[in-house]
Scaffold this motif. Structure first.
Motif, mmCIF file in Angstrom:
data_model
loop_
_atom_site.group_PDB
_atom_site.id
_atom_site.type_symbol
_atom_site.label_atom_id
_atom_site.label_comp_id
_atom_site.label_asym_id
_atom_site.label_seq_id
_atom_site.Cartn_x
_atom_site.Cartn_y
_atom_site.Cartn_z
ATOM 1 N N GLY A 188 42.709 -0.961 -46.174
ATOM 2 C CA GLY A 188 41.710 -1.129 -45.122
ATOM 3 C C GLY A 188 42.230 -2.026 -44.006
ATOM 4 O O GLY A 188 42.055 -1.737 -42.823
ATOM 5 N N ASN A 191 44.909 -0.128 -42.038
ATOM 6 C CA ASN A 191 44.378 0.972 -41.221
ATOM 7 C C ASN A 191 43.478 0.489 -40.098
ATOM 8 O O ASN A 191 43.247 1.213 -39.120
ATOM 9 C CB ASN A 191 43.598 1.956 -42.106
ATOM 10 C CG ASN A 191 44.506 2.742 -43.023
ATOM 11 O OD1 ASN A 191 45.648 3.041 -42.667
ATOM 12 N ND2 ASN A 191 44.018 3.081 -44.207
ATOM 13 N N LYS A 192 42.970 -0.729 -40.235
ATOM 14 C CA LYS A 192 42.086 -1.291 -39.206
ATOM 15 C C LYS A 192 42.555 -2.716 -38.924
ATOM 16 O O LYS A 192 42.015 -3.674 -39.463
ATOM 17 C CB LYS A 192 40.638 -1.279 -39.688
ATOM 18 C CG LYS A 192 39.629 -1.645 -38.602
ATOM 19 C CD LYS A 192 38.211 -1.536 -39.137
ATOM 20 C CE LYS A 192 37.192 -1.882 -38.067
ATOM 21 N NZ LYS A 192 35.799 -1.810 -38.586
ATOM 22 N N PRO A 193 43.584 -2.849 -38.077
ATOM 23 C CA PRO A 193 44.185 -4.167 -37.817
ATOM 24 C C PRO A 193 43.158 -5.227 -37.429
ATOM 25 O O PRO A 193 42.227 -4.963 -36.668
ATOM 26 C CB PRO A 193 45.150 -3.884 -36.657
ATOM 27 C CG PRO A 193 45.475 -2.435 -36.795
ATOM 28 C CD PRO A 193 44.199 -1.793 -37.291
ATOM 29 N N THR A 194 43.334 -6.409 -37.979
ATOM 30 C CA THR A 194 42.458 -7.536 -37.685
ATOM 31 C C THR A 194 43.271 -8.817 -37.787
ATOM 32 O O THR A 194 44.422 -8.798 -38.220
ATOM 33 C CB THR A 194 41.271 -7.563 -38.672
ATOM 34 O OG1 THR A 194 40.376 -8.598 -38.311
ATOM 35 C CG2 THR A 194 41.769 -7.810 -40.101
ATOM 36 N N ASN A 230 51.467 -3.658 -29.987
ATOM 37 C CA ASN A 230 50.320 -4.286 -29.327
ATOM 38 C C ASN A 230 50.614 -4.866 -27.942
ATOM 39 O O ASN A 230 49.782 -5.587 -27.393
ATOM 40 C CB ASN A 230 49.751 -5.404 -30.226
ATOM 41 C CG ASN A 230 49.133 -4.862 -31.499
ATOM 42 O OD1 ASN A 230 47.975 -4.472 -31.512
ATOM 43 N ND2 ASN A 230 49.915 -4.821 -32.570
#
Length: 290
Positions: A188, A191-194, A230
């Protein structure tokens, strides 16, 4: 450890659990252990020293087991974590006397034991972090310390229900269940960079010095990949990526030149041009290298 010393430790665990530390006398301990007071003072100078030895006995056993797992090349990183969880279940749920003693908060009555417990807990988390890095690869590197603490925290919550509510727990089932949840968390995140919440270099900087070269290189590759993904495709970005490659090549050497690494770090910070995301990642990566 000789038989008499072990007998004294085991008697102390029993009595500290049944009663408590303060109301248990040295005479009570030697009577249960079946040894003389002379034998007690041959091994321990005081009841306080015995208390420290009790916790060392358990913590040393766990540390030895983790080292054995780590060196077992036949196990995958996933299997190593599962084995470690099962072993912790065995330690916590398999010795009611130690569990009873632990629940009374005896460890936190003594500063030396308290510091030992904190240090041991952090060593366990760092061990888990290393396995998580090996299992999920460089992409998880920036979040590896968060993941290790999440896994450790989940395990402790299940111990809570066993201790407080006597809820039966199958150690193998729990280990596999927690690893499946770790998959959910790790994939997770990838797949969902944070942004990570916890950083080992900030929380335990003295331990971050001992990070392996392999782990640091994984983190360096992760930062390089993050910069590429990024930031805009500019000349500055290209230069930063090339600089990271140069640092990685230097770090691969048997005796890396820290002056070169520090100089490249300062150069990268200047290329970041005040970008807080890049600066944060570079600072965390090079905390133990500068």
């Amino acid at each position: 450890m000789n038989d008499k010393k072990l007998q004294i430790i085991q008697a102390a665990i029993k009595l500290f659990g049944d009663r408590d530390y303060h109301t248990t006398s040295v005479q009570d301990i030697v009577s249960l252990a079946g040894v003389s007071k002379g034998a007690f003072y041959l091994h321990f100078h005081s009841k306080e020293e015995l208390l420290i030895a009790v916790f060392s006995y358990y913590m040393d056993g766990q540390s030895i087991y983790l080292k054995e797992i780590q060196s077992n090349s036949s196990l995958t990183p996933r299997e190593k974590i599962i084995n470690a969880i099962q072993f912790q279940c065995q330690v916590i749920m398999g010795d009611q006397d130690f569990l009873s003693m632990h629940m009374k908060g005896i460890a936190f009555m003594n500063n030396t034991v308290k510091e030992m417990m904190i240090d041991h807990s952090m060593q366990t988390v760092r061990w888990m972090e290393q396995q998580i890095l090996e299992l999920y690869g460089p992409e998880i590197a920036v979040h590896s310390f968060d993941c290790a603490n999440l896994l450790n925290g989940m395990l402790k919550e299940y111990f809570f229900y066993f201790i407080v509510y006597a809820h039966p727990i199958n150690s193998q089932q729990l280990a596999e269940y927690l690893m499946n949840r770790m998959d959910d968390i790790a994939y997770g995140i990838m797949n969902k960079p944070t942004s990570p919440i916890l950083y080992a270099t900030l929380i335990c900087p003295e331990q971050s010095q001992a990070i392996t070269k392999e782990t640091w290189l994984q983190k360096a590759h992760s930062v390089k990949d993050w910069i590429e993904a990024n930031t805009d495709s500019t000349k500055s970005t290209e230069t930063m990526v090339q600089s990271m490659d140069a640092i990685i090549q230097e770090a691969l050497k048997e005796q890396p030149n820290q002056i070169i690494i520090k100089g490249m770090y300062n150069y990268l910070i200047s290329l970041a041009n005040g970008n807080p995301g890049i600066i944060e990642k570079l600072t965390l990566l090079f905390e133990g290298q500068k």
